[in-house]
Scaffold this motif. Structure first.
Motif, PDB file in Angstrom:
ATOM      1  N   GLN A   1       0.836  -1.212   0.000  1.00  0.00           N
ATOM      2  CA  GLN A   1       0.000   0.000   0.000  1.00  0.00           C
ATOM      3  C   GLN A   1       0.869   1.260   0.000  1.00  0.00           C
ATOM      4  O   GLN A   1       0.618   2.198  -0.741  1.00  0.00           O
ATOM      5  N   HIS A   2       1.893   1.251   0.854  1.00  0.00           N
ATOM      6  CA  HIS A   2       2.764   2.417   0.945  1.00  0.00           C
ATOM      7  C   HIS A   2       4.013   2.161   0.103  1.00  0.00           C
ATOM      8  O   HIS A   2       4.780   1.245   0.410  1.00  0.00           O
TER       9      HIS A   2
ATOM     10  N   ARG B   1       6.790   3.372   0.110  1.00  0.00           N
ATOM     11  CA  ARG B   1       8.061   3.340   0.868  1.00  0.00           C
ATOM     12  C   ARG B   1       8.393   1.915   1.340  1.00  0.00           C
ATOM     13  O   ARG B   1       9.545   1.604   1.598  1.00  0.00           O
ATOM     14  N   ASP B   2       7.367   1.051   1.456  1.00  0.00           N
ATOM     15  CA  ASP B   2       7.629  -0.330   1.877  1.00  0.00           C
ATOM     16  C   ASP B   2       8.106  -1.215   0.722  1.00  0.00           C
ATOM     17  O   ASP B   2       8.615  -2.305   0.947  1.00  0.00           O
TER      18      ASP B   2
ATOM     19  N   GLY C   1       2.575  10.417  -5.423  1.00  0.00           N
ATOM     20  CA  GLY C   1       2.143   9.113  -4.888  1.00  0.00           C
ATOM     21  C   GLY C   1       1.761   8.129  -5.987  1.00  0.00           C
ATOM     22  O   GLY C   1       2.125   6.948  -5.938  1.00  0.00           O
TER      23      GLY C   1
ATOM     24  N   GLN D   1       3.641   4.570  -6.979  1.00  0.00           N
ATOM     25  CA  GLN D   1       2.937   3.297  -7.028  1.00  0.00           C
ATOM     26  C   GLN D   1       3.166   2.618  -8.385  1.00  0.00           C
ATOM     27  O   GLN D   1       3.348   1.407  -8.457  1.00  0.00           O
TER      28      GLN D   1
ATOM     29  N   GLY E   1      -5.135   5.533  -0.245  1.00  0.00           N
ATOM     30  CA  GLY E   1      -4.431   6.776   0.048  1.00  0.00           C
ATOM     31  C   GLY E   1      -4.173   7.661  -1.162  1.00  0.00           C
ATOM     32  O   GLY E   1      -3.514   8.684  -1.044  1.00  0.00           O
TER      33      GLY E   1
END
Ligand SMILES: Nc1ncnc2c1ncn2[C@@H]1O[C@H](COP(=O)(O)OP(=O)(O)OP(=O)(O)O)[C@@H](O)[C@H]1O
Length: 259
Positions: free
Chosen positions: A97-98, A100-101, A155, A159, A182
């Motif tokens: 989802q994020h 950054r992960d 964002g 993604q 998000g």
């Protein structure tokens, strides 16, 4: 591999943090090219199930058999840790989802894509860069951004880069956890469109967690509805959303339809 054989066979999969918290007794088959959506309210166990399915969280009990590229069927949690890691780096992909992960924010976009290629043995810098450029184009990121770090991206772009990083090794199975969560509605729509096209074009098998039934309707062939760690209903997406049988699914569907 024949399409009538499941890519993934899941039996009695259980991972509980506390009673009702986690996932319990999950059974299903996933076939090549199929998109399975996991839906349910917050805390119902969707992420726990996804992490257990994708070999990132050891189950308490139950098993997952995977039909490997070379033809043999392997139990995911009986194989060595290094083999599991290798699967996650090549034949499988995980879209978080994020971003950054799932991305390295301080290395270039090109390196984010190239890193996964290098992990499966590619060494030639020129080739890696040209494949990275192709993938940037495929996910609608301007090629001039190849040397920029993803922390400078929006964002939606982050993604899309995460998706490119995953797809560059031609995986057969992708796990996604709220990939559009998000993001603004218009950015979500563009990302969903891209995902849908890539899934069809590459004949990917996908397991996608979402609490958004519109996302599920658009992407998933089949749905699994979770409540308090258990699957309460599963079936074809249209069937579940148009004619839900379980009272919980009826509530979930009507809460979206009723303003
Ligand atoms: N590491 C952990 N330790 C203890 N409890 C946990 C842990 N991870 C999750 N849980 C609990 O397990 C339950 C299921 O959580 P999970 O994140 O799988 O649900 P979810 O359906 O993905 O929710 P959301 O949509 O909010 O992400 C929740 O009650 C959560 O608090």
């Amino acid at each position: 591999m024949q399409d009538d054989q499941p890519l993934l066979t899941v039996e009695g999969l259980t991972k509980l943090y506390a009673p009702g918290k986690g996932c319990m007794d999950v059974d299903f088959n996933l076939y090549p090219g199929e998109v399975l959506g996991i839906v349910g309210e917050s805390g119902s166990g969707k992420t726990t199930l996804l992490e257990t399915l994708s070999a990132r969280l050891q189950p308490d009990s139950g098993g997952i058999r995977y039909h490997q590229k070379e033809g043999s069927v392997a139990d995911i949690y009986s194989m060595s840790e290094s083999r599991r890691r290798q699967l996650l780096r090549s034949d499988w992909g995980v879209v978080h989802q994020h971003p950054r992960d799932g991305l390295r924010m301080n290395v270039s976009a090109g390196a984010n894509i190239g890193e996964r290629l290098m992990a499966v043995g590619h060494r030639h810098y020129g080739d890696i860069r040209s494949v990275a450029l192709e993938w940037l184009k495929a996910v609608e990121i301007d090629e001039s951004r190849i040397d920029d770090q993803p922390r400078t991206f929006s964002g939606g772009m982050q993604q899309r880069l995460q998706i490119a990083r995953n797809l560059v090794t031609s995986p057969r199975l992708i796990f996604m956890d709220e990939p559009t969560g998000g993001l603004d509605v218009s950015v979500q729509a563009r990302l969903l469109d891209l995902l849908r096209n890539l899934v069809m074009e590459l004949q990917l098998s996908v397991i996608i967690v979402t609490h958004d039934l519109a996302v599920a309707r658009l992407l998933a062939d089949r749905l699994m509805v979770m409540r308090r760690g258990r699957v309460v209903e599963q079936g074809l997406t249209d069937q579940i959303l148009d004619d839900p049988q379980h009272p919980y699914t009826q509530l979930l569907v009507s809460s979206v339809l009723t303003p």
